[in-house]
Design a protein around this motif. Structure first.
Motif, PDB file in Angstrom:
ATOM      1  N   ALA A  20       4.862  -2.650   4.257  1.00 11.74           N
ATOM      2  CA  ALA A  20       4.518  -3.968   4.788  1.00 11.74           C
ATOM      3  C   ALA A  20       5.462  -4.991   4.191  1.00 11.74           C
ATOM      4  O   ALA A  20       6.087  -4.758   3.148  1.00 11.74           O
ATOM      5  CB  ALA A  20       3.067  -4.318   4.454  1.00 11.74           C
ATOM      6  N   GLU A  21       5.584  -6.153   4.863  1.00 10.52           N
ATOM      7  CA  GLU A  21       6.434  -7.232   4.374  1.00 10.52           C
ATOM      8  C   GLU A  21       5.671  -8.541   4.423  1.00 10.52           C
ATOM      9  O   GLU A  21       4.904  -8.799   5.361  1.00 10.52           O
ATOM     10  CB  GLU A  21       7.709  -7.333   5.211  1.00 10.52           C
ATOM     11  CG  GLU A  21       8.618  -6.113   5.073  1.00 10.52           C
ATOM     12  CD  GLU A  21       9.881  -6.206   5.903  1.00 10.52           C
ATOM     13  OE1 GLU A  21      10.977  -6.187   5.312  1.00 10.52           O
ATOM     14  OE2 GLU A  21       9.755  -6.307   7.141  1.00 10.52           O
ATOM     15  N   ASP A  22       5.909  -9.388   3.396  1.00 10.10           N
ATOM     16  CA  ASP A  22       5.192 -10.655   3.328  1.00 10.10           C
ATOM     17  C   ASP A  22       5.931 -11.617   2.421  1.00 10.10           C
ATOM     18  O   ASP A  22       6.171 -11.309   1.244  1.00 10.10           O
ATOM     19  CB  ASP A  22       3.764 -10.431   2.808  1.00 10.10           C
ATOM     20  CG  ASP A  22       2.992 -11.732   2.659  1.00 10.10           C
ATOM     21  OD1 ASP A  22       3.039 -12.550   3.587  1.00 10.10           O
ATOM     22  OD2 ASP A  22       2.367 -11.913   1.592  1.00 10.10           O
ATOM     23  N   ASP A  23       6.317 -12.768   2.967  1.00  6.00           N
ATOM     24  CA  ASP A  23       6.888 -13.861   2.186  1.00  6.00           C
ATOM     25  C   ASP A  23       8.075 -13.410   1.324  1.00  6.00           C
ATOM     26  O   ASP A  23       8.176 -13.737   0.145  1.00  6.00           O
ATOM     27  CB  ASP A  23       5.807 -14.487   1.310  1.00  6.00           C
ATOM     28  CG  ASP A  23       6.236 -15.847   0.747  1.00  6.00           C
ATOM     29  OD1 ASP A  23       7.060 -16.511   1.403  1.00  6.00           O
ATOM     30  OD2 ASP A  23       5.753 -16.214  -0.336  1.00  6.00           O
ATOM     31  N   GLU A  25       8.813 -10.519   0.208  1.00  5.52           N
ATOM     32  CA  GLU A  25       8.576  -9.309  -0.565  1.00  5.52           C
ATOM     33  C   GLU A  25       8.190  -8.167   0.364  1.00  5.52           C
ATOM     34  O   GLU A  25       7.651  -8.385   1.443  1.00  5.52           O
ATOM     35  CB  GLU A  25       7.462  -9.519  -1.600  1.00  5.52           C
ATOM     36  CG  GLU A  25       7.891 -10.280  -2.831  1.00  5.52           C
ATOM     37  CD  GLU A  25       6.874 -10.169  -3.951  1.00  5.52           C
ATOM     38  OE1 GLU A  25       7.286 -10.163  -5.118  1.00  5.52           O
ATOM     39  OE2 GLU A  25       5.667 -10.084  -3.663  1.00  5.52           O
ATOM     40  N   SER A  26       8.466  -6.948  -0.089  1.00  7.61           N
ATOM     41  CA  SER A  26       8.089  -5.764   0.672  1.00  7.61           C
ATOM     42  C   SER A  26       7.205  -4.873  -0.184  1.00  7.61           C
ATOM     43  O   SER A  26       7.365  -4.816  -1.411  1.00  7.61           O
ATOM     44  CB  SER A  26       9.333  -4.982   1.107  1.00  7.61           C
ATOM     45  OG  SER A  26      10.153  -5.756   1.961  1.00  7.61           O
ATOM     46  N   LEU A  27       6.305  -4.201   0.459  1.00  6.15           N
ATOM     47  CA  LEU A  27       5.502  -3.173  -0.189  1.00  6.15           C
ATOM     48  C   LEU A  27       6.195  -1.847   0.095  1.00  6.15           C
ATOM     49  O   LEU A  27       6.331  -1.448   1.255  1.00  6.15           O
ATOM     50  CB  LEU A  27       4.074  -3.179   0.369  1.00  6.15           C
ATOM     51  CG  LEU A  27       3.025  -2.387  -0.418  1.00  6.15           C
ATOM     52  CD1 LEU A  27       2.814  -3.016  -1.789  1.00  6.15           C
ATOM     53  CD2 LEU A  27       1.712  -2.334   0.348  1.00  6.15           C
ATOM     54  N   ARG A 165       5.452  -3.633  -5.033  1.00 12.19           N
ATOM     55  CA  ARG A 165       5.997  -4.826  -4.396  1.00 12.19           C
ATOM     56  C   ARG A 165       7.387  -5.096  -4.957  1.00 12.19           C
ATOM     57  O   ARG A 165       7.585  -5.139  -6.175  1.00 12.19           O
ATOM     58  CB  ARG A 165       5.085  -6.029  -4.638  1.00 12.19           C
ATOM     59  CG  ARG A 165       3.733  -5.933  -3.952  1.00 12.19           C
ATOM     60  CD  ARG A 165       2.881  -7.146  -4.250  1.00 12.19           C
ATOM     61  NE  ARG A 165       3.423  -8.345  -3.644  1.00 12.19           N
ATOM     62  CZ  ARG A 165       3.122  -8.767  -2.409  1.00 12.19           C
ATOM     63  NH1 ARG A 165       2.287  -8.060  -1.659  1.00 12.19           N
ATOM     64  NH2 ARG A 165       3.647  -9.867  -1.921  1.00 12.19           N
ATOM     65  N   ARG A 167      11.427  -7.182  -4.013  1.00 10.63           N
ATOM     66  CA  ARG A 167      12.320  -7.952  -3.161  1.00 10.63           C
ATOM     67  C   ARG A 167      13.591  -7.141  -2.949  1.00 10.63           C
ATOM     68  O   ARG A 167      14.087  -6.501  -3.880  1.00 10.63           O
ATOM     69  CB  ARG A 167      12.664  -9.300  -3.787  1.00 10.63           C
ATOM     70  CG  ARG A 167      11.484 -10.276  -3.812  1.00 10.63           C
ATOM     71  CD  ARG A 167      11.909 -11.654  -4.286  1.00 10.63           C
ATOM     72  NE  ARG A 167      10.751 -12.553  -4.304  1.00 10.63           N
ATOM     73  CZ  ARG A 167      10.339 -13.266  -3.253  1.00 10.63           C
ATOM     74  NH1 ARG A 167      11.015 -13.183  -2.102  1.00 10.63           N
ATOM     75  NH2 ARG A 167       9.291 -14.059  -3.352  1.00 10.63           N
TER      76      ARG A 167
END
Length: 471
Positions: A20-23, A25-27, A165, A167
């Motif tokens: 997943a990706e958010d703001d 950052e990636s998981l 998490r 970047r």
């Protein structure tokens, strides 16, 4: 059909593991989690306090390496005199066994330094994401794996979720053109690159090492180079897998079975940067310029060739570098203009996750066979795993070292990290095959000179720093 833009090897591994990706950052999914006794107890305690279990114990491997003594390992934790160290080792055993994580105990011949055992067992493979609570996890990048160190809170996160998490880093390519000279080793190449780009030269990047000289390196040599990529400031180091990689992995204990091998090999064979892939930074290195290298200061970029003189800090343009060099000279008790060759040593250490593999031991044995360690030098060799120790003894290397006067020890991080009984005394000067020459790293007020196994072996015999060819 959508056509993807050309991608680097790093980009391909990253993209294949994004959950997943958010703001920004990636998981990222984690394929292998290596655990040792120093950074894991707090993570397991946090997991227990939250009432969580280890999500994928089958994707973890627990090893005892930092705190272990390098003698009397058959006695188990009873051989550990430091109470905190013993408690950490016992906690690792209890936590791993309770979670169902595979563990090699102290004294088990499969145990050893985490970054030696992972590849040796076939657990480190191309295209993987590999994490460990240890900065030199970058070692596993030699197999075309994205491998990096993590902190204790991140260890807990990986244990609970099998993800982390992160970047995305920038891409950097270091191309090593041409051939290295005879008797110049991967350690010399890594130290030369550090001299050229500094300890922050690759900050924010993942390095991919390419070029003819890289393809000529053994897997052990590539591991040494990727191990030291972290000292260049990189998040990780990578070498694209090739036939040498596949030959190394074939028939390792945890490698794919014969039924799976061809399928894996087909996938691994495509793990390389696309020809037109964009790198944010590119550096060219001439392999023929690399000579036997040795550190003079207190960070791994304070490096010169063994036939050079210690530099004058006042010749450095940057005020910070100037101040660092002056402090280093004071700590190391050296003067600018001195030749590094001929500098008297008190100790020699051959070992660590950088240089404790069978190739390293063979190089050292070839130097010392039939000779004797200088009377004033205490020299020790610590194999990277119990299996390496057994192989070295089967090849007669152990006897060569003992006959020469070396202490032939059991596996562990040993003097590299100074978390066990193997430490320098104040003021002692050591020729070391480890990865860091920081102040107090190998013992309070100890002085460390980084070098290859060949130079360390030669220096033990001569009693001072020497070019192996001059012995």
């Amino acid at each position: 059909m959508m056509i993807l833009a050309p991608r680097t090897l790093y980009d391909k591994i990253w993209d294949a593991h994004v959950v997943a990706e958010d703001d920004g950052e990636s998981l990222i999914y984690v394929d292998l989690h290596l655990i040792h006794e120093v950074t894991s107890p707090q993570a397991f305690s946090g997991l227990a306090a939250a009432g969580r279990r280890v999500r994928r114990p089958d994707l973890a491997l627990a090893l005892s390496d930092h705190n272990v003594p390098t003698i009397n390992q058959d006695a188990g934790t009873a051989a550990v005199t430091d109470e905190e160290a013993r408690a950490q080792l016992e906690a690792l055993a209890e936590n791993a066994d309770k979670a169902g994580i595979e563990r090699f105990a102290m004294g088990d011949p499969r145990n050893g330094i985490v970054h030696v055992v992972g590849p040796e067992q076939g657990r480190s493979r191309p295209g993987m994401t590999i994490v460990c609570g240890d900065s030199h996890t970058s070692t596993h990048g030699a197999f075309g794996a994205l491998a990096f160190g993590i902190g204790t809170s991140e260890i807990e996160h990986v244990l609970a979720t099998q993800t982390i998490r992160q970047r995305r880093s920038r891409n950097m390519r270091i191309n090593i053109a041409g051939d290295m000279s005879p008797h110049v080793y991967a350690k010399d190449l890594a130290l030369y690159i550090l001299q050229q780009i500094g300890v922050d030269g690759a900050t924010g990047h993942v390095i991919e090492f390419t070029g003819k000289a890289i393809r000529s390196l053994s897997m052990e040599g590539r591991m040494t180079l990727c191990n030291l990529s972290i000292e260049m400031g990189a998040r990780a180091g990578l070498v694209a897998p090739d036939r040498q990689t596949f030959a190394y992995l074939k028939d390792r204990p945890a490698s794919p079975s014969s039924a799976e091998w061809d399928v894996k090999l087909e996938h691994w064979s495509h793990l390389s940067s696309d020809p037109d892939a964009a790198f944010d930074r590119k550096i060219e290195i001439d392999a023929s310029a690399v000579r036997p290298m040795v550190s003079w200061g207190t960070n791994p970029s304070q490096i010169i060739a063994v036939d050079e003189r210690i530099p004058d800090p006042d010749m450095l343009n940057h005020p910070v570098l100037r101040a660092e060099a002056k402090r280093a000279l004071r700590y190391m008790d050296l003067l600018s203009g001195m030749p590094i060759a001929g500098l008297r040593l008190d100790r020699v250490f051959i070992g660590s996750c950088t240089n404790s593999r069978i190739e390293d031991l063979r190089a050292a044995a070839a130097i010392v066979e039939g000779k004797k360690v200088a009377p004033h030098v205490i020299a020790m060799i610590v194999p990277g795993s119990g299996l390496i120790k057994l192989q070295a003894e089967a090849e007669g290397l152990g006897q060569i070292f003992r006959d020469a006067g070396f202490h032939w020890r059991q596996p562990g991080c040993s003097m590299c990290v100074g978390m066990n009984a193997d430490k320098l005394l104040p003021g002692e000067r050591c020729g070391s095959t480890s990865n860091r020459n920081f102040e107090n790293r190998q013992g309070q007020s100890g002085r460390t000179h980084l070098m290859s196994p060949a130079m360390a072996a030669a220096s033990a015999i001569a009693g001072h720093i020497i070019d192996p060819d001059k012995l």
